[in-house]
Scaffold this motif. Sequence first.
Motif, mmCIF file in Angstrom:
data_model
loop_
_atom_site.group_PDB
_atom_site.id
_atom_site.type_symbol
_atom_site.label_atom_id
_atom_site.label_comp_id
_atom_site.label_asym_id
_atom_site.label_seq_id
_atom_site.Cartn_x
_atom_site.Cartn_y
_atom_site.Cartn_z
ATOM 1 N N GLY A 292 -6.873 1.767 -19.479
ATOM 2 C CA GLY A 292 -6.726 2.566 -20.686
ATOM 3 C C GLY A 292 -5.723 1.917 -21.620
ATOM 4 N N PRO A 293 -4.715 2.683 -22.072
ATOM 5 C CA PRO A 293 -3.711 2.100 -22.972
ATOM 6 C C PRO A 293 -2.647 1.288 -22.238
ATOM 7 N N ILE A 294 -2.674 1.294 -20.902
ATOM 8 C CA ILE A 294 -1.648 0.613 -20.111
ATOM 9 C C ILE A 294 -2.087 -0.819 -19.828
ATOM 10 N N ARG A 295 -1.182 -1.766 -20.077
ATOM 11 C CA ARG A 295 -1.427 -3.171 -19.788
ATOM 12 C C ARG A 295 -0.378 -3.652 -18.794
ATOM 13 N N LEU A 296 -0.843 -4.248 -17.700
ATOM 14 C CA LEU A 296 0.053 -4.698 -16.641
ATOM 15 C C LEU A 296 -0.259 -6.151 -16.329
ATOM 16 N N SER A 297 0.751 -7.008 -16.460
ATOM 17 C CA SER A 297 0.570 -8.430 -16.221
ATOM 18 C C SER A 297 1.268 -8.844 -14.935
ATOM 19 N N ILE A 298 0.924 -10.052 -14.459
ATOM 20 C CA ILE A 298 1.582 -10.611 -13.274
ATOM 21 C C ILE A 298 3.079 -10.750 -13.515
ATOM 22 N N LYS A 299 3.436 -11.082 -14.726
ATOM 23 C CA LYS A 299 4.844 -11.246 -15.064
ATOM 24 C C LYS A 299 5.598 -9.924 -14.952
ATOM 25 N N GLN A 300 4.992 -8.859 -15.425
ATOM 26 C CA GLN A 300 5.635 -7.549 -15.345
ATOM 27 C C GLN A 300 5.760 -7.077 -13.902
ATOM 28 N N ILE A 301 4.746 -7.364 -13.081
ATOM 29 C CA ILE A 301 4.821 -7.006 -11.658
ATOM 30 C C ILE A 301 5.965 -7.755 -10.976
ATOM 31 N N GLY A 302 6.093 -9.041 -11.303
ATOM 32 C CA GLY A 302 7.189 -9.818 -10.731
ATOM 33 C C GLY A 302 8.543 -9.282 -11.133
ATOM 34 N N ILE A 303 8.693 -8.868 -12.403
ATOM 35 C CA ILE A 303 9.954 -8.290 -12.863
ATOM 36 C C ILE A 303 10.241 -6.988 -12.123
ATOM 37 N N GLY A 304 9.187 -6.183 -11.895
ATOM 38 C CA GLY A 304 9.368 -4.935 -11.162
ATOM 39 C C GLY A 304 9.819 -5.160 -9.732
ATOM 40 N N VAL A 305 9.233 -6.159 -9.078
ATOM 41 C CA VAL A 305 9.614 -6.472 -7.690
ATOM 42 C C VAL A 305 11.060 -6.953 -7.633
ATOM 43 N N MET A 306 11.428 -7.853 -8.524
ATOM 44 C CA MET A 306 12.790 -8.382 -8.504
ATOM 45 C C MET A 306 13.819 -7.334 -8.912
ATOM 46 N N SER A 307 13.445 -6.427 -9.826
ATOM 47 C CA SER A 307 14.359 -5.343 -10.189
ATOM 48 C C SER A 307 14.601 -4.427 -9.001
ATOM 49 N N SER A 308 13.544 -4.171 -8.220
ATOM 50 C CA SER A 308 13.699 -3.329 -7.026
ATOM 51 C C SER A 308 14.602 -3.986 -5.999
ATOM 52 N N LEU A 309 14.481 -5.308 -5.871
ATOM 53 C CA LEU A 309 15.338 -6.032 -4.938
ATOM 54 C C LEU A 309 16.800 -5.999 -5.367
ATOM 55 N N VAL A 310 17.032 -5.820 -6.658
ATOM 56 C CA VAL A 310 18.404 -5.695 -7.155
ATOM 57 C C VAL A 310 18.942 -4.288 -6.895
ATOM 58 N N VAL A 311 18.099 -3.251 -7.118
ATOM 59 C CA VAL A 311 18.560 -1.866 -7.095
ATOM 60 C C VAL A 311 18.571 -1.279 -5.683
ATOM 61 N N LEU A 312 17.491 -1.479 -4.922
ATOM 62 C CA LEU A 312 17.314 -0.737 -3.676
ATOM 63 C C LEU A 312 18.306 -1.082 -2.565
ATOM 64 N N PRO A 313 18.516 -2.363 -2.204
ATOM 65 C CA PRO A 313 19.362 -2.642 -1.037
ATOM 66 C C PRO A 313 20.766 -2.048 -1.131
ATOM 67 N N VAL A 314 21.402 -2.215 -2.287
ATOM 68 C CA VAL A 314 22.773 -1.706 -2.438
ATOM 69 C C VAL A 314 22.804 -0.193 -2.312
#
Length: 363
Positions: A292-314
Amino acid sequence: MVGPLSNSTHTQCLCTHLSSFASSFFVPPNKIDWGKVNLAELLNNPTVAIIVFCIYLLYFLLLVWVRRKDKKDLQLAGVTPLPSNDPRDLFCYEIMVFTGFNSSAGTTADVSIVLTGKHEQTQSRLLRDVEPTRTKFQQGNIDHFMLTVPRPLGKIQSVRIWHNNAGADPSWLLARILIRDLQTDKTVWFVCDRWLAVEEDDGQIDRTLHPASKEDLVKFNFLFSTELRKNLSDGHLWYSVLYRPLRSSFTRVQRLSCCLSILMCTMLANAMFYKDGEGGNSGDSGVEVKIGPIRLSIKQIGIGVMSSLVVLPVNLAIVNIFRKARPKDVPISGMSPSGPRDKANEYSDNSYETSDVAEEEKK
């Protein structure tokens, strides 16, 4: 394709078949420009500083409120002896009353109960706290009472519970009742999930409940409501600030501080990859998926994964430290620290709701 920079010792290879994964998924964070970290730059763009200041101001205001709630929880967490108990009685029964989570589920009325066992039946006993300042039967609460009798009741066969329809909001949604015989350590569930109100359900304010069978305890509705109560009141960090289990060692102040930590770490992760997820062409953003109106790229998925690795463990480490901290002793109001009554201090809210159900399933 061979590039123009090729020579006798090196070959330049121009290719696109690895760009979607190798160059788009792993996105390096933004570099910090320490030259812009100064008061003049802050005054030119004060938006972020104002937002962070407002977040901390809100945190400290809420901190005062949750600290008061924590102190109140310590008063409500103990097992309340009924005012009608005779100090000469030696046989004790712990009564746990679960109020529903629905809007206006709590009651201002006086609640009474009668336990009927195989050998004996109690008189009408008023479920009331010895201190009127501690309110009972509020929305989502689990209230603990200690009832004593001169002789053992035997196996509990029924529970009659009712209220006097008094107060400003007498309507009451009773979820279930758990009776624990402290002499034999046996528990009996009584499932209600109905209103005791003249304007709700069938208009009855007096109900007689019978013990739940094994089939009742493994029904989807019972297990779902049990797990939902546990996961929302204890597992959901943000929601549990309002409705945490009273006997949990993870206080509201600690939960609110963990919420602040998650929020600040998320803002940090967003700053690390600010504007990196904005796609220009397919070569920069990689393969895009459009829903629909949502666009999701490989780059955005990678940013989401790396952001989670920054936020979740601590933050997971902080939460686990608070959860495994030594809990405070749960008081039993008006009781001697020794004797059979003190056995109620060994149990917690979560064990009431899950361990007994699991035991019934194994049987």
